[in-house]
Design an enzyme around this catalytic site. Structure first.
Site, PDB file in Angstrom:
ATOM      1  N   HIS A 179       2.979  -7.509   0.799  1.00 35.69           N
ATOM      2  CA  HIS A 179       2.638  -8.267   1.953  1.00 35.69           C
ATOM      3  C   HIS A 179       1.254  -8.973   2.006  1.00 35.69           C
ATOM      4  O   HIS A 179       0.540  -8.841   2.720  1.00 35.69           O
ATOM      5  CB  HIS A 179       2.870  -7.157   2.921  1.00 35.69           C
ATOM      6  CG  HIS A 179       2.236  -6.138   3.240  1.00 35.69           C
ATOM      7  ND1 HIS A 179       0.663  -6.068   3.108  1.00 35.69           N
ATOM      8  CD2 HIS A 179       2.192  -4.835   3.796  1.00 35.69           C
ATOM      9  CE1 HIS A 179       0.274  -4.972   3.370  1.00 35.69           C
ATOM     10  NE2 HIS A 179       1.006  -4.197   3.810  1.00 35.69           N
ATOM     11  N   HIS A 227       3.988   7.978   8.089  1.00 36.41           N
ATOM     12  CA  HIS A 227       3.516   6.424   8.393  1.00 36.41           C
ATOM     13  C   HIS A 227       4.817   5.694   8.401  1.00 36.41           C
ATOM     14  O   HIS A 227       5.574   5.920   7.442  1.00 36.41           O
ATOM     15  CB  HIS A 227       2.538   6.039   7.313  1.00 36.41           C
ATOM     16  CG  HIS A 227       2.197   4.436   7.252  1.00 36.41           C
ATOM     17  ND1 HIS A 227       2.243   3.683   8.478  1.00 36.41           N
ATOM     18  CD2 HIS A 227       1.996   3.739   6.342  1.00 36.41           C
ATOM     19  CE1 HIS A 227       1.911   2.480   8.364  1.00 36.41           C
ATOM     20  NE2 HIS A 227       1.755   2.493   6.915  1.00 36.41           N
ATOM     21  N   GLU A 254       5.357   2.310   8.098  1.00 32.21           N
ATOM     22  CA  GLU A 254       5.817   1.135   7.451  1.00 32.21           C
ATOM     23  C   GLU A 254       7.015   1.292   6.414  1.00 32.21           C
ATOM     24  O   GLU A 254       7.174   2.312   5.748  1.00 32.21           O
ATOM     25  CB  GLU A 254       4.532   0.872   6.631  1.00 32.21           C
ATOM     26  CG  GLU A 254       4.419  -0.787   6.258  1.00 32.21           C
ATOM     27  CD  GLU A 254       3.222  -1.606   5.972  1.00 32.21           C
ATOM     28  OE1 GLU A 254       2.054  -0.603   5.980  1.00 32.21           O
ATOM     29  OE2 GLU A 254       3.182  -2.472   5.660  1.00 32.21           O
ATOM     30  N   ASP A 292       7.614   0.281   3.340  1.00 32.20           N
ATOM     31  CA  ASP A 292       7.480   0.808   1.985  1.00 32.20           C
ATOM     32  C   ASP A 292       7.764   2.417   1.913  1.00 32.20           C
ATOM     33  O   ASP A 292       7.929   2.740   0.891  1.00 32.20           O
ATOM     34  CB  ASP A 292       6.332   0.397   1.365  1.00 32.20           C
ATOM     35  CG  ASP A 292       4.827   0.762   2.028  1.00 32.20           C
ATOM     36  OD1 ASP A 292       4.965   0.666   3.154  1.00 32.20           O
ATOM     37  OD2 ASP A 292       4.028   1.097   1.484  1.00 32.20           O
ATOM     38  N   HIS A 319      -3.598   3.014   8.464  1.00 31.49           N
ATOM     39  CA  HIS A 319      -3.879   1.799   9.010  1.00 31.49           C
ATOM     40  C   HIS A 319      -2.864   1.325  10.245  1.00 31.49           C
ATOM     41  O   HIS A 319      -3.211   0.236  10.395  1.00 31.49           O
ATOM     42  CB  HIS A 319      -3.862   0.785   7.646  1.00 31.49           C
ATOM     43  CG  HIS A 319      -2.649   0.534   6.953  1.00 31.49           C
ATOM     44  ND1 HIS A 319      -2.332  -0.743   7.174  1.00 31.49           N
ATOM     45  CD2 HIS A 319      -1.888   1.255   6.755  1.00 31.49           C
ATOM     46  CE1 HIS A 319      -1.060  -0.733   6.476  1.00 31.49           C
ATOM     47  NE2 HIS A 319      -0.649   0.152   6.064  1.00 31.49           N
ATOM     48  N   ASP A 377      -1.128   6.427   2.793  1.00 29.28           N
ATOM     49  CA  ASP A 377      -1.722   5.214   2.472  1.00 29.28           C
ATOM     50  C   ASP A 377      -3.344   5.408   2.019  1.00 29.28           C
ATOM     51  O   ASP A 377      -3.755   4.851   1.031  1.00 29.28           O
ATOM     52  CB  ASP A 377      -1.646   4.207   3.260  1.00 29.28           C
ATOM     53  CG  ASP A 377      -0.343   3.341   3.330  1.00 29.28           C
ATOM     54  OD1 ASP A 377       0.338   3.616   2.452  1.00 29.28           O
ATOM     55  OD2 ASP A 377      -0.138   2.475   4.266  1.00 29.28           O
ATOM     56  N   TYR A 379      -7.170  -1.946  -2.877  1.00 22.72           N
ATOM     57  CA  TYR A 379      -6.117  -1.351  -1.908  1.00 22.72           C
ATOM     58  C   TYR A 379      -6.798  -1.387  -0.633  1.00 22.72           C
ATOM     59  O   TYR A 379      -6.461  -1.898   0.589  1.00 22.72           O
ATOM     60  CB  TYR A 379      -5.655  -0.194  -2.314  1.00 22.72           C
ATOM     61  CG  TYR A 379      -4.679   0.584  -1.421  1.00 22.72           C
ATOM     62  CD1 TYR A 379      -3.321   0.220  -1.781  1.00 22.72           C
ATOM     63  CD2 TYR A 379      -4.838   1.085  -0.235  1.00 22.72           C
ATOM     64  CE1 TYR A 379      -2.185   0.743  -0.936  1.00 22.72           C
ATOM     65  CE2 TYR A 379      -4.056   1.494   0.604  1.00 22.72           C
ATOM     66  CZ  TYR A 379      -2.657   1.398   0.428  1.00 22.72           C
ATOM     67  OH  TYR A 379      -1.541   1.841   0.979  1.00 22.72           O
ATOM     68  N   HIS A 424       0.561   6.261  -2.649  1.00 21.15           N
ATOM     69  CA  HIS A 424       0.581   5.094  -3.572  1.00 21.15           C
ATOM     70  C   HIS A 424      -0.294   5.429  -4.668  1.00 21.15           C
ATOM     71  O   HIS A 424      -1.418   5.898  -4.794  1.00 21.15           O
ATOM     72  CB  HIS A 424       0.262   3.682  -3.278  1.00 21.15           C
ATOM     73  CG  HIS A 424       0.996   3.048  -2.119  1.00 21.15           C
ATOM     74  ND1 HIS A 424       2.283   2.627  -2.262  1.00 21.15           N
ATOM     75  CD2 HIS A 424       0.691   2.959  -0.945  1.00 21.15           C
ATOM     76  CE1 HIS A 424       2.779   2.324  -1.226  1.00 21.15           C
ATOM     77  NE2 HIS A 424       1.779   2.323   0.073  1.00 21.15           N
TER      78      HIS A 424
HETATM   79 FE1  FEO Z   1       1.046   0.972   5.029  1.00 18.85          FE
HETATM   80 FE2  FEO Z   1       2.142   2.204   2.125  1.00 18.85          FE
HETATM   81  O1  FEO Z   1       2.357   1.291   3.777  1.00 18.85           O
END
Ligand code: FEO
Length: 396
Positions: free
Chosen positions: A24, A78, A80, A82, A144, A163, A191, A222
């Site tokens: 993104h 979270h 998001e 992903d 975030h 994250d 990151y 991640h």
């Molecule tokens: Fe904020 Fe890894 O997604």
């Protein structure tokens, strides 16, 4: 596919995205992973899911340990995509799983998937007993996203912060010390700079909470699991969150016919003559997201553009727009450039830098057509003064 037991009866069951290079808006040259953690106790919980196209990989790793239909809880730290876009398929494989998330997590999931799932809503400080183990939830809003929270397992001294502390690294290694600090640090910085930079204040609050917890292992969503570099990672996060930087400079510029590049090189010479390390980032060969990690650690940021159509070159305005959103603070800025007539490009760059609240001790250098030797000497002197300024600040 194989799972990996990272603590007794706690398994990494995530997916490795070897092919990802763009996430993104920012580059991810080493790919990434989406980490899911399966905790097997009297009740069974999966902490965080994966991106939709990684679902089969995650499922086969879960099957390596248990039948997924036995899973009681899916913790969504979270929303998001992903981490959440694999949830619809996951709930087909684990139909009894209840979703454990924050109130904002529930709202976010409802907006994304338009489904009435079975939720357990947790507030900050709430606990969920699995049997021998407990899951403790701490909300970390804006680290975030507004829904962000972390899950802590006190019995294993294991923090699962989603994250936070992540790095985009695809690897068959699962632990930080198998890859080494240099790579883990470089990718954690990339990151942080591209994703977490605007939220230093909130990161600082989360670090304060983390400092109260005994932590032996951090499993981010991640990259590599931290077990050997936890103190170092907490230390660099503290520096980044507080906008602490080093006495070094990054010069990011684009050029049309080489004049702005000549000024950039003269500024580099001046800074170097004052003993300041400089990174040069030519925006035709460096993506803007690869400049941001330099900005994360450099005290001085110099931005150069020629004037095109009464404004900046689009590469430079893209970088400044990106930086404006990421909100680096406590930097020293400078604009420079060249022009044929008008000269608005460097002036606009200076305005954008001023708008970010950075100090600008040097005048903008803006030179018509091609700089001559005396103008390049002036640029070298400006670079040298800026360098001396940086030295003075760093010695204080
Ligand atoms: Fe904020 Fe890894 O997604």
């Amino acid at each position: 596919m194989k799972s990996l037991e990272i603590k007794p009866q706690v398994y990494w069951v995530g997916g490795i995205d070897w092919n990802l290079r763009y996430f993104h808006g920012h580059t991810a040259p080493r790919g990434t992973t989406y980490n899911s953690y399966l905790i097997v106790d009297e009740k069974i919980a999966l902490v965080d899911a994966v991106k939709h196209y990684m679902f089969d990989e995650m499922l086969s790793r879960i099957r390596d340990v248990i039948d997924p239909a036995r899973i009681d809880y899916l913790v969504v730290n979270h929303v998001e995509m992903d981490h959440s876009s694999g949830i619809p398929k996951f709930l087909e494989a684990a139909p009894h799983a209840r979703i454990v998330t924050s109130p904002k997590g529930k709202k976010g999931l409802e907006r994304h998937y338009k489904k009435s799932w079975d939720y357990v809503i947790v507030n900050s400080g709430d606990e969920l007993k699995l049997g021998r183990r407990t899951l403790k939830f701490v909300h970390t809003p804006m680290v975030h996203w507004p829904d962000s929270m972390v899950t802590y397992v006190p019995e294993d001294k294991l923090l699962l912060p989603n994250d936070a502390f992540g790095q985009h690294i695809a690897s068959t290694a699962r632990f930080d010390d198998e890859v080494g600090w240099d790579i883990v640090h470089e990718e954690a910085a990339r990151y942080y700079a591209n994703i977490v930079f605007p939220y230093g204040e909130q990161v600082d609050k989360a670090l304060e909470v983390a400092a109260t917890l005994p932590i032996e292992m951090i499993g981010p969503s991640h990259g590599l699991i931290l077990r050997s570099y936890i103190p170092r990672m907490l230390q660099v996060y503290h520096r980044w969150a507080n906008n602490e930087s080093d006495a070094k400079a990054v010069i990011a510029y684009d050029t049309m016919w080489g004049s702005t590049q000549k000024i950039a090189l003269a500024l580099q010479e001046g800074l170097e003559s004052a003993g300041i390390p400089v990174t040069m980032r030519f925006l035709q060969t460096n993506h803007i997201s690869d400049v941001v990690p330099d900005v994360l650690t450099a005290k001085a940021v110099l931005i150069g553009t020629p004037t095109l159509n009464n404004g900046m070159l689009p590469t430079v305005s893209a970088l400044l727009t990106y930086l404006k959103g990421l909100r680096p603070k406590n930097r020293i800025g400078m604009a420079f450039g060249s022009y044929g007539w008008g000269g608005q490009g460097a002036r606009d760059a200076a305005e954008a830098i001023r708008g970010m609240g950075w100090e600008m001790p040097e005048e903008t250098i803006n030179i018509p057509y091609i700089p001559d030797e005396s103008e390049l000497l002036t640029a070298r002197e400006a670079g040298q003064r800026l360098g001396q300024n940086l030295k003075m600040i760093s010695d204080m």
